[in-house]
Write a protein that holds these residues in place. Sequence first.
Motif, PDB file in Angstrom:
ATOM      1  N   HIS A  54      -9.053   6.605   1.710  1.00  0.00           N
ATOM      2  CA  HIS A  54      -7.708   6.266   2.272  1.00  0.00           C
ATOM      3  C   HIS A  54      -6.699   7.114   1.817  1.00  0.00           C
ATOM      4  O   HIS A  54      -5.420   7.142   2.070  1.00  0.00           O
ATOM      5  N   ALA A 130       5.829  -1.028   8.386  1.00  0.00           N
ATOM      6  CA  ALA A 130       4.525  -1.577   8.891  1.00  0.00           C
ATOM      7  C   ALA A 130       4.343  -2.027  10.337  1.00  0.00           C
ATOM      8  O   ALA A 130       5.634  -2.131  10.760  1.00  0.00           O
ATOM      9  N   ILE A 149       0.368   5.175  12.793  1.00  0.00           N
ATOM     10  CA  ILE A 149       1.669   5.186  12.033  1.00  0.00           C
ATOM     11  C   ILE A 149       1.616   6.339  10.966  1.00  0.00           C
ATOM     12  O   ILE A 149       0.868   6.572  10.405  1.00  0.00           O
ATOM     13  N   THR A 151       2.866   5.833   7.964  1.00  0.00           N
ATOM     14  CA  THR A 151       2.915   5.080   6.492  1.00  0.00           C
ATOM     15  C   THR A 151       1.527   5.010   6.239  1.00  0.00           C
ATOM     16  O   THR A 151       0.549   4.806   7.023  1.00  0.00           O
ATOM     17  N   SER A 153       0.106   2.028   5.468  1.00  0.00           N
ATOM     18  CA  SER A 153      -0.647   0.866   6.205  1.00  0.00           C
ATOM     19  C   SER A 153      -0.227   0.171   7.306  1.00  0.00           C
ATOM     20  O   SER A 153       1.211   0.317   7.399  1.00  0.00           O
ATOM     21  N   VAL A 154      -0.506  -0.539   8.268  1.00  0.00           N
ATOM     22  CA  VAL A 154      -0.189  -1.219   9.214  1.00  0.00           C
ATOM     23  C   VAL A 154       0.449  -2.555   8.790  1.00  0.00           C
ATOM     24  O   VAL A 154       1.120  -3.352   9.411  1.00  0.00           O
ATOM     25  N   HIS A 165      -3.830  -6.058  10.114  1.00  0.00           N
ATOM     26  CA  HIS A 165      -5.311  -5.550  10.137  1.00  0.00           C
ATOM     27  C   HIS A 165      -6.172  -6.644  10.886  1.00  0.00           C
ATOM     28  O   HIS A 165      -7.056  -6.433  11.474  1.00  0.00           O
ATOM     29  N   GLU A 177      -3.757   5.736   9.901  1.00  0.00           N
ATOM     30  CA  GLU A 177      -2.742   5.467   9.099  1.00  0.00           C
ATOM     31  C   GLU A 177      -2.595   7.023   7.972  1.00  0.00           C
ATOM     32  O   GLU A 177      -3.317   7.999   8.163  1.00  0.00           O
ATOM     33  N   ASN A 178      -1.168   6.905   7.660  1.00  0.00           N
ATOM     34  CA  ASN A 178      -0.858   8.182   6.694  1.00  0.00           C
ATOM     35  C   ASN A 178      -0.691   9.235   7.678  1.00  0.00           C
ATOM     36  O   ASN A 178      -0.946  10.465   7.109  1.00  0.00           O
TER      37      ASN A 178
END
Length: 214
Positions: A54, A130, A149, A151, A153-154, A165, A177-178
């Motif tokens: 991650h 999020a 996205i 950031t 995490s959603v 999620h 993500e990220n």
Amino acid sequence: MPDAPSSPRLWDISPLVAPDAPIFPGDAPYRLDWTARLSPGCPVNLSAITMSPHVGAHADAPLHYANGERAIADVPLDAYLGRCRVIHAVGAAPLITVAHLQHAAQDLPPRVLVRCCERADTVWSDHFTAFAPEAIAWLAARGVRLIGIDTPSVDPASSKSLDSHQQLLQLDLRVLENLVLDEVPPGDYELIALPLKLQGACASPVRAILRELP
């Protein structure tokens, strides 16, 4: 001679993976060690890395948020490659809602990336934007199969139920993500963000790229 046609422009939307890359507290940071170095007795430099999957731009597998679901090596790749739309919702906080997306809803392609940061964070913060679960459902109802996205995490950092999620799981959507969307104008692009075929893993790093459409 006529000028050669110019190549489509590329946007690299992946942050640098480095030891100081921001990660969720408790995740394994990126670390690189050298197992061999170029020298008279060795013909190559050889490195080994350890990290949470991650770190940096990444694709979550359903296994990340549900036991018994698919690991990243078992997830079909088609959602990670093809036409996508970048939607700007800069300043949306704490959640991206349907209202932040409606202005760009006409003829949505199957992939949607949402920019909500003025600049992507380079240090960890619990206070990131999020997705509202209903916004994910709204996108899925319009044929979207992947969301992304800029950031970590959603779901909010404090969430224990991971409602967004779980919405992805229920609707069989993929997620990135990220991402780094700082320099990407709103509009349509080709997304290329294939996860690695990591056996049993809950996620995979991706080198996420946007390519200008013809």
